[in-house]
Enzyme design. Structure first.
Site, PDB file in Angstrom:
ATOM      1  CG  ASP A  47      -1.749   1.190   1.405  1.00  0.00           C
ATOM      2  OD1 ASP A  47      -2.356   1.630   0.408  1.00  0.00           O
ATOM      3  OD2 ASP A  47      -1.797   1.723   2.527  1.00  0.00           O
ATOM      4  CG  ASP A  57      -1.637   7.865   0.448  1.00  0.00           C
ATOM      5  OD1 ASP A  57      -1.116   8.985   0.583  1.00  0.00           O
ATOM      6  OD2 ASP A  57      -2.050   7.434  -0.649  1.00  0.00           O
ATOM      7  CG  ASP A  89      -2.568   2.596   6.318  1.00  0.00           C
ATOM      8  OD1 ASP A  89      -2.598   2.326   5.093  1.00  0.00           O
ATOM      9  OD2 ASP A  89      -3.062   3.628   6.790  1.00  0.00           O
TER      10      ASP A  89
END
Length: 249
Positions: free
Chosen positions: A22, A24, A198
Site C-alpha cells: 500500500d 499512503d 494500514d
C-alpha cells in the site's frame, strides 16, 4: 479476525516472496491533503533495491489513481495497481483500466456542493471514483458519510470508507482481487505474496495473501485484522524493508 497481539515480521520473510505495498500510511505518512504527499530520493532508492532483491516482484497496490502513484515515483518502471484494484499499470507497459462509471459526474457535483458549504472539506476526482476528505473538517464526518452512502445507492457505485475520507467508485474490484491478478503472472505464480497496508481497505489484500500461501503485514496500531504480522508505523515499515533488502538467503 483474531484480536491478539501480532509479532513483527521475521527477518528473511522476503525470501521466495512477491511484495505488494500500500502507499499512503504504509510507505508515506498520511497528509491533510492527498496532493501534499511527496516521494523522496530515499524511498525511490529503497524501491529500486527491493525490486533488485526480488527480481522485480514488487508492486504498489493503492487506492490512489495508478498514474498518480507512477508520477510520484518518476520513471522507475514499477508495477502499480490503482483505484483499489481497478487500474493496472505493469512494469512492461501493459495497461488495464476499468470503464469510468456514468454516475460519477453527478456524484462529483453533489460532493462539491457539500464541500463548498463545509470549510476544510476536500473533493478528490479520481479516474474511477470520487472522494470526500474530511481530515480538516472532522465535524463533518457524518454529513460526508451520509452523502456518499446516498450517492453510492443512487448511481450504483461502490461505497469505500477510508481514513478520514469516504469514496464512491466503480464496483467490482478490491485489493484482494488485485493481488490474485498479480499473482497469476508467470514470474510470480510460484512465490508467496506478502502485502503490507494500514487501512481497512487493505483487509481483502491481507486475506488474499494468506489464501495464496503468504501473509499480510498490518502497519499501525493493533486492531482486529486478517494480517498475521504488524509494524508500528511508516518509519518502522521503511526500516524493516531496508533491513530485508540486506538479508538475502
Amino acid at each position: 479476525m483474531p484480536d491478539t497481539p501480532l509479532p513483527a515480521p521475521p527477518a528473511g520473510l522476503l525470501d521466495g516472496a512477491s511484495l505488494f505495498l500500500d502507499f499512503d500510511g504504509t510507505l508515506v505518512e498520511l497528509a491533510e491533503r492527498p496532493d501534499a504527499v511527496a516521494v523522496d530520493d530515499g524511498l525511490r532508492a529503497l524501491m529500486r533495491r527491493l525490486a533488485q532483491r526480488l527480481d522485480g516482484r514488487v508492486a504498489i497496490v493503492s487506492g490512489r489513481p495508478a498514474g498518480q502513484v507512477q508520477a510520484l515515483f518518476g520513471d522507475d518502471g514499477m508495477t502499480v495497481v490503482g483505484s483499489h484494484g481497478m487500474e493496472f499499470r505493469w512494469h512492461d507497459g501493459r495497461v488495464r483500466v476499468a470503464d469510468r462509471p456514468e454516475g460519477l459526474a453527478q456524484a462529483l457535483a453533489a460532493m462539491h456542493a457539500l464541500a463548498d458549504r463545509t470549510p476544510g472539506m476536500l473533493v478528490e476526482d479520481k479516474p474511477l471514483g470520487a472522494a470526500l476528505h474530511f481530515r480538516m473538517a472532522p465535524g463533518a464526518e457524518a454529513d460526508a458519510q451520509a452523502l456518499a452512502t446516498e450517492l453510492a445507492a443512487r448511481h450504483n457505485l461502490h461505497l469505500q470508507p477510508g481514513k478520514m475520507m469516504v469514496e464512491v467508485r466503480a464496483a467490482g474490484g478490491d485489493k484482494g482481487a488485485a493481488i490474485r491478478t498479480l499473482m497469476s503472472e508467470p514470474e510470480l505464480a510460484s512465490t508467496r505474496p506478502l502485502f503490507m497496508g494500514d487501512d481497512h481497505t487493505d483487509e481483502p489484500g491481507f486475506e488474499a495473501a494468506a489464501a495464496l500461501g503468504g501473509a499480510g503485514i498490518l502497519i499501525g496500531a493493533p486492531r482486529p485484522t486478517n494480517a498475521i504480522y504488524r509494524l508500528n508505523d511508516v518509519q518502522a515499515t521503511l526500516a524493516w524493508l531496508e533491513a530485508a533488502c540486506g538479508s538475502a538467503a
